[in-house]
Structure formats: structure tokens, C-alpha cells
Scaffold this active site. Structure first.
Site, PDB file in Angstrom:
ATOM      1  N   GLU A  49       8.633   5.815  -7.736  1.00  0.00           N
ATOM      2  CA  GLU A  49       7.275   5.345  -7.502  1.00  0.00           C
ATOM      3  C   GLU A  49       6.507   5.498  -8.801  1.00  0.00           C
ATOM      4  O   GLU A  49       6.384   6.600  -9.340  1.00  0.00           O
ATOM      5  CB  GLU A  49       6.588   6.144  -6.382  1.00  0.00           C
ATOM      6  CG  GLU A  49       7.035   5.713  -4.997  1.00  0.00           C
ATOM      7  CD  GLU A  49       6.219   6.325  -3.862  1.00  0.00           C
ATOM      8  OE1 GLU A  49       6.495   5.986  -2.702  1.00  0.00           O
ATOM      9  OE2 GLU A  49       5.323   7.139  -4.139  1.00  0.00           O
ATOM     10  N   ASP A  60      -6.619  10.539  -4.351  1.00  0.00           N
ATOM     11  CA  ASP A  60      -5.839  11.509  -5.116  1.00  0.00           C
ATOM     12  C   ASP A  60      -6.616  12.772  -5.420  1.00  0.00           C
ATOM     13  O   ASP A  60      -7.828  12.746  -5.642  1.00  0.00           O
ATOM     14  CB  ASP A  60      -5.372  10.873  -6.431  1.00  0.00           C
ATOM     15  CG  ASP A  60      -4.258   9.880  -6.194  1.00  0.00           C
ATOM     16  OD1 ASP A  60      -3.186  10.306  -5.719  1.00  0.00           O
ATOM     17  OD2 ASP A  60      -4.453   8.680  -6.454  1.00  0.00           O
TER      18      ASP A  60
END
Lengths: 267, 406
Positions: A49, A60
Site C-alpha cells: 500500500e 490519519d
């Protein structure tokens, strides 16, 4: 069959689970990324990824926020990330690569142009954190037309009635977010993950990768044992941050963490 | 304006998925979807519930002090020469700005959903104060995210929030202003979604926020419309309001959407001037993109990274704008312009001196542009300016510009 599907099929035949590391492209500088990708594969990664840096990574935690900031200092654009994948593909035609990021950089390129460029670069899947199925019909059609997988998230808060709908929209695998929170947060509850994965399986045949909160070989092994794959990000990005001033050491150091996880998962 | 736009339909937006034309929507990570669906259900049910409406209206009347006056600014009108300028006095609301209309509404939603904790993002601190205020009244725990730069330039509001029992969390990431505060509030919400109600302060964010914030703020336009009919005997020719996220502007505009003859003008923060790039005017100089849960006009670079913004007023210092404004612009039903820091400062000083009304620096942008418009209009024409907040909170900023230590 997509590279992601054949990867999971192969692992299944071998009785193994997928190890899926995440790194942010361009962190701490663009030269590191392709050698790092190769090192991750060498260490036992099955799928990569690759994070596309964004100025406002809302989902995040601080670790990946800072990775985005480091990458953006070098002006790592989506186009640069696609170029990295293309370079990676010169030596690795097999390992699936999934781009993970936010929608706005894709919007700026335009869906059609992005899909065209991503397919040409050798991207296998796209996970757009802030693009749920309800908003992504057009985008998914374009991805499918070029044989790329749309990867979606499922969360602890996802209502059961919605699971089938999300899984139907996507392909490749679904990414089960194991904790309520941002990346890099809170401790894992493996039993709860197992319960939820079992629930998801009642609604879909799509493979289930689990991420958020995997910190070491033991948690990678535990999560892999109850799902189809362990997705690990912040712990790797933390190592990159530690070594940001000596980037030459990054591929080996990060690969060492992945290797340990691989061994634990295969043991 | 394009003649094929059906204004009645335009007023009914957003559609069931929260879209205003191509704008709006629900662009969030999966963890928040259930919470937003839940909020949407709760809101749609309560908004139609006469008991909820009565409670909201009662709070607006007795706690906020509504209706706010529509004041004919005779001295300003004479000074400018031209159209008659009326001020919708949202600055007279409890806590000093229009923000409280929305926080009263959202706090009622929080109460009905039984969440014990509220969070908010704030730029100038007005929404933070308004959130802390309603949280104090309802006994809710309250945390307010505020960019570190704004914490510095809005010290007074930071202290007000603390006195009200809220915790102010200074956000050091990114550009350390409103957009980063919103990122951080979203991260908090994703983590504490079970027990937390997120009180978004502007008519932006994922569906249903742009709709419900507008509905709570539309009391401004409903009152102004009725007051203008009563006081002047007719509708105004133009409405003027400042636009950051755009909640005071949409609150004023929305009840007038079908009044085709009424011009609607939103004034963005021109900062040092649009040509310098140092501004906060996405509708004037940006392009469509996706941020903070909705598609709208944004200030971004050619790679889709969000740009830092500049405005003398912290409340307008935001790179996006509510999605309904984006669509009103594209449809041609509203116009959007910019006023610079200097123009806003001049308007601030002028209004203070000749009307004895000290406007917030945000609202001063609207006053500055209204003055420009009035000059070009006839004395029998009417402009209604939304004076969205009072300037007490900006004393430090103004003094600093004057080189004075307060």
C-alpha cells in the site's frame, strides 16, 4: 484475474495470510520510495500500500500526518507517485500495488486521466479514504474498466445492513479498520476483530485485510490468524521518521520489521 | 442569471444525498458514515417536530435575544451617498455573533441524542465561545479545537471559552489555522464517535451539516425579510454578507432565494489582494475540489494540495466554503466578490466612528463592499448588510495594527 485476486489465491493454496505494509510515497524523500518497495517485497510483503501524500490527511494520526509533511516538502505529487509505481514495475511485475490516499489530488487530475495513468503505471487497486461507495459510482466504473480494484474501508461502526453494499461496490479486498480512531491509535482487541470479521464474512466472499493498531510481529500474527491479511503502517512510518536524516538506511531497517512479522505469521 | 434555473427547486436543495448540484455530498471515511446517517435521521425527525421547533424558538427568543434588530444606518448611508444601508444586527446576539443560532440548534440535537460530550472547531473563536456557552448551559463536556495561530490572535475568546468550562486545544499541525482545527476535530470525532456530538460551526462539512447549519441560521433571513417589509415597505434590492465557510451569508440569503429581484452578494476575504495569492477567497479565485467531507470551491495548488490562506480576520481564514454557496455561484443566483484586509479595516473604523457600532473584522468585509455598492445605487434603493458579529474580540488585532499595546 487481477494481481490482487491471484495473490490471495496463491497465499490460500499455501495456507498463508497476506502481509500488507503501508508507506507514504516520497517519505522522507522521493529517492527512497522505490528501493524501499523492493526491500519490502524481499522481506516478505505480499501487497504494497503506497500512500499518496495529502496536505490534510483527516483520517490519519500524527505519525502519517508527519510522513505527508515530509513528502510534501519535496513536492511529491500524485503524478510523481505514479511514476514511482512505473519504475517499481520495471523490476517487479507481480507484487500488487494499491494506492491509498485522499480524493482531492485525484479530483484535480480528473477521474479519467487518473485511471488511465494509474493503469499504465501498473497500479492494481485504489483506496480513497474519503470516497465512500455512495459517492464513487463513476470512479469505480472507470477503475473496473481498466481492471483495477476499488478497495473500501469497513469500520467497527459500519452497520451490518451496510456491509454487503460496501463489499459489493469494491473488489480485491476490503480493509477492515480495527479501531475507532485515526491511524496509529489505540490498542487492538483481537477477539473483537475476530467477531467482526466473522460477521463481514457472512455478507461477502471478498478477502478481508485488517489494519490500524498492528504494532509488532505478535499483533500481526494475531490479526492475520483471524482474517486474510494484516495491514501495517504507522510502525513502519515511525521507523522511517527515526531515520529521516540517514535515508540510505531506511529500506533495510523497515524491511527488518516486515521480515519479523512475516516469520511470525508463517510460523 | 441563467433563465432556466427554477428558484423554487434551488431553494429545496440539497437532494436526498446532500448534493447541491455537483457540490456537497458526504466525503468521509467509513468510520463516520453511521454517525452522519444517524445525525441525518435525528435531524429530519426533530426539525419537523413542533415541540423541537418551539424549544428552538424559545431559546432564540429568551436566551439569544432574538429577533435581532434591522437598523437603518442613517449616518453611514449619508456618508457614502447612494443606497440606504440597513444592518442586520447579529452582533447584538448573546455571545456577540450569529454563531449562537446554530450552536443552540445543534446543542438541542446533542441533548436529544444523549451524547454527553461536544466538540467544535473554531477560527476567530466565536463559534468556540458559542459552543462552550451552550455546553455550559446543558452541562455537556466541551472541547474546542483552535489553530495555534488563532489562539494567539484571539486570546480574549480563548479565555472566555475557558471561563465557560471548555477546554481549548491548540492545534499545531499544518497551517495552524481553522482548516487544521477542523482536521483535528474530525480526528477526535472519529475516535470518540460513540459519546461525542460534533458541533460544526459553518455551513460546510459532510451532509447533513451544510443543510442543518443553514436551517438553524435561516432565522436571520426570515427576520430580515419581514423587518424590511415592515420598516421600508418593501424587499431590499441587495443583501451583502461576508463569506468564510458562509453560515451567516447562507442564513441571510436562503429565505430570499425565490425573490429574484433581490441581489445576493457574498464577500470573501481578499487578504493582501487576490492578485498576491495571499487571501482566503476560494469562490473568487479557487476551483472545485473535495475537503472536509464535501465537494466545493477550494484554494489548492495544481497537485490538489490545500493552500494556506491569509486574512486579517481569523473567522474568514479558511480555504473552502459551504457547498450551497458554490452552487449559488455556478447558478448565478448569488455573486461573490472579495474585500481586502485594508478595505475591511477602513470599514471597521468608519462604522465605529459614525454609527458607534464596532463590527467584527469578518463583518467589516461585508460593510466595506456594501459601501462600494451603495455608491453606485440610487437613494431609494436598499441594501441589507449582515453585521454578523461584534468587534470586541478584534481589539487586540486592531491595536496591534495601530502599534498600540492594550
Amino acid at each position: 484475474m487481477s494481481r490482487i485476486d491471484s495473490c490471495f489465491d496463491r497465499l490460500e493454496q499455501q495456507g498463508r495470510k497476506a502481509l500488507i505494509p503501508y508507506v507514504t510515497a516520497g517519505d522522507p524523500n522521493p529517492e527512497v520510495t522505490v528501493p524501499l518497495m523492493h526491500a519490502l517485497v524481499e522481506a516478505g510483503a505480499d501487497i504494497l500500500e503506497l500512500g499518496v501524500p495529502f496536505s490534510d490527511p483527516m483520517a490519519d494520526g500524527p505519525v502519517i500526518q508527519l510522513a505527508c509533511e515530509r513528502a510534501l516538502k519535496h513536492h511529491t505529487r500524485l503524478l510523481d507517485v505514479l511514476a514511482m509505481v512505473k519504475t517499481f514495475r520495471e523490476q517487479d511485475g507481480e507484487t500488487p500495488v494499491v494506492l491509498m490516499g485522499y480524493l482531492n489530488p485525484i479530483e484535480v487530475l480528473g477521474y479519467e486521466r487518473f485511471v488511465e495513468l494509474a493503469a499504465d503505471a501498473g497500479v492494481d487497486g485504489v483506496l480513497t479514504v474519503d470516497l465512500p461507495p455512495e459517492e464513487s459510482e463513476e470512479f469505480v466504473q472507470l477503475l473496473k474498466a481498466r481492471a483495477m480494484d476499488a478497495i473500501y474501508l469497513l469500520a467497527p461502526t459500519t452497520e451490518e445492513s451496510r456491509i454487503a453494499q460496501v463489499c459489493q461496490s469494491g473488489s480485491g479486498y476490503v480493509y477492515y479498520v480495527s479501531v475507532k480512531g485515526v491511524t496509529g491509535s489505540a490498542a487492538l482487541d483481537v477477539a473483537e476483530v475476530e467477531r467482526k470479521v466473522r460477521q463481514i464474512r457472512q455478507h461477502t466472499d471478498v478477502r478481508i485485510g485488517v489494519g490500524f493498531g498492528i504494532r509488532d510481529a505478535a499483533s500481526a500474527k494475531a490479526i492475520a490468524s483471524v482474517s486474510d491479511g494484516a495491514i501495517v503502517g504507522s510502525v513502519l512510518v515511525n521507523k522511517i521518521a527515526e531515520l529521516a536524516d540517514s535515508p540510505a538506511e531506511i529500506p533495510a531497517a523497515v524491511a527488518a520489521i516486515v521480515k519479523e512479522m512475516r516469520q511470525a505469521m508463517d510460523a | 442569471m441563467p433563465t432556466n434555473i427554477d428558484l423554487a427547486k434551488l431553494k429545496q436543495l440539497p437532494d436526498a444525498r446532500g448534493h447541491f448540484g455537483p457540490y456537497g455530498g458526504r466525503f468521509v471515511s467509513e468510520t463516520l458514515i453511521a454517525a452522519l446517517q444517524d445525525l441525518e435521521r435525528t435531524y429530519e425527525k426533530l426539525w419537523r417536530d413542533p415541540a423541537f421547533q418551539a424549544e428552538f424558538d424559545r431559546d432564540l427568543a429568551h436566551y439569544v435575544g432574538r429577533p435581532s434588530p434591522l437598523y437603518f444606518a442613517e449616518h453611514l448611508t449619508r456618508h457614502v451617498g447612494g443606497a440606504q444601508i440597513y444592518l442586520k444586527r447579529e452582533d447584538l446576539n448573546h455571545t456577540g455573533a450569529h454563531k449562537v443560532n446554530n450552536t443552540i440548534g445543534q446543542a438541542l440535537l446533542a441533548k436529544y441524542t444523549g451524547k454527553p460530550r461536544v466538540i467544535a472547531e473554531t477560527g476567530a473563536g466565536q463559534h468556540g465561545v458559542a459552543s462552550a456557552t451552550v455546553a455550559a448551559r446543558l452541562g455537556l463536556e466541551c472541547q474546542v479545537y483552535m489553530g495555534a495561530e488563532d489562539v494567539e490572535r484571539q486570546k480574549l475568546n480563548v479565555y472566555r471559552m475557558k471561563l465557560l468550562g471548555a477546554e481549548v486545544i491548540s492545534v499545531e499541525s499544518g497551517t495552524r489555522t481553522l482548516k487544521d482545527a477542523m482536521n483535528e476535530a474530525m480526528r477526535d470525532w472519529v475516535t470518540n464517535v460513540d459519546n461525542t456530538f460534533y458541533i460544526i460551526g459553518t455551513a460546510a462539512g459532510p451532509h447533513p451539516y451544510p443543510k442543518l447549519v443553514r436551517d438553524f441560521q435561516a432565522v436571520i433571513g426570515r427576520e430580515a425579510r419581514q423587518q424590511c417589509l415592515e420598516q421600508a415597505g418593501r424587499l431590499p434590492d441587495a443583501l451583502v454578507a461576508c463569506v468564510g465557510g458562509g453560515s451567516n451569508a447562507i442564513g441571510l440569503f436562503h429565505p430570499f432565494i425565490e425573490d429574484e429581484a433581490v441581489r445576493m452578494v457574498g464577500v470573501e476575504a481578499g487578504g493582501h489582494g487576490i492578485e498576491t495569492g495571499e487571501h482566503a477567497a476560494p469562490l473568487s479565485a479557487g476551483r472545485p475540489g473535495v475537503l472536509h467531507g464535501n465537494r466545493t470551491y477550494l484554494m489548492e495548488d495544481d497537485a490538489g494540495q490545500i493552500l494556506g490562506t491569509h486574512s486579517v480576520s481569523a473567522g474568514l481564514d479558511y480555504p473552502g466554503v459551504g457547498p450551497e454557496h458554490a452552487w449559488l455561484k455556478d447558478c448565478g443566483r448569488a455573486e461573490y466578490v472579495a474585500a481586502t484586509d485594508d478595505e475591511a479595516m477602513d470599514a471597521f473604523r468608519l462604522l465605529t466612528r459614525i454609527e458607534g457600532i464596532m463590527p467584527a473584522l469578518e463583518s467589516s468585509h461585508a460593510v466595506a463592499h456594501a459601501m462600494k455598492m451603495a455608491k453606485e445605487m440610487d437613494p431609494d434603493q436598499i441594501i441589507v448588510v449582515n453585521l454578523s458579529g461584534r468587534g470586541d474580540k478584534d481589539i487586540h488585532t486592531v491595536a496591534q495594527i495601530d502599534g498600540i499595546e492594550v
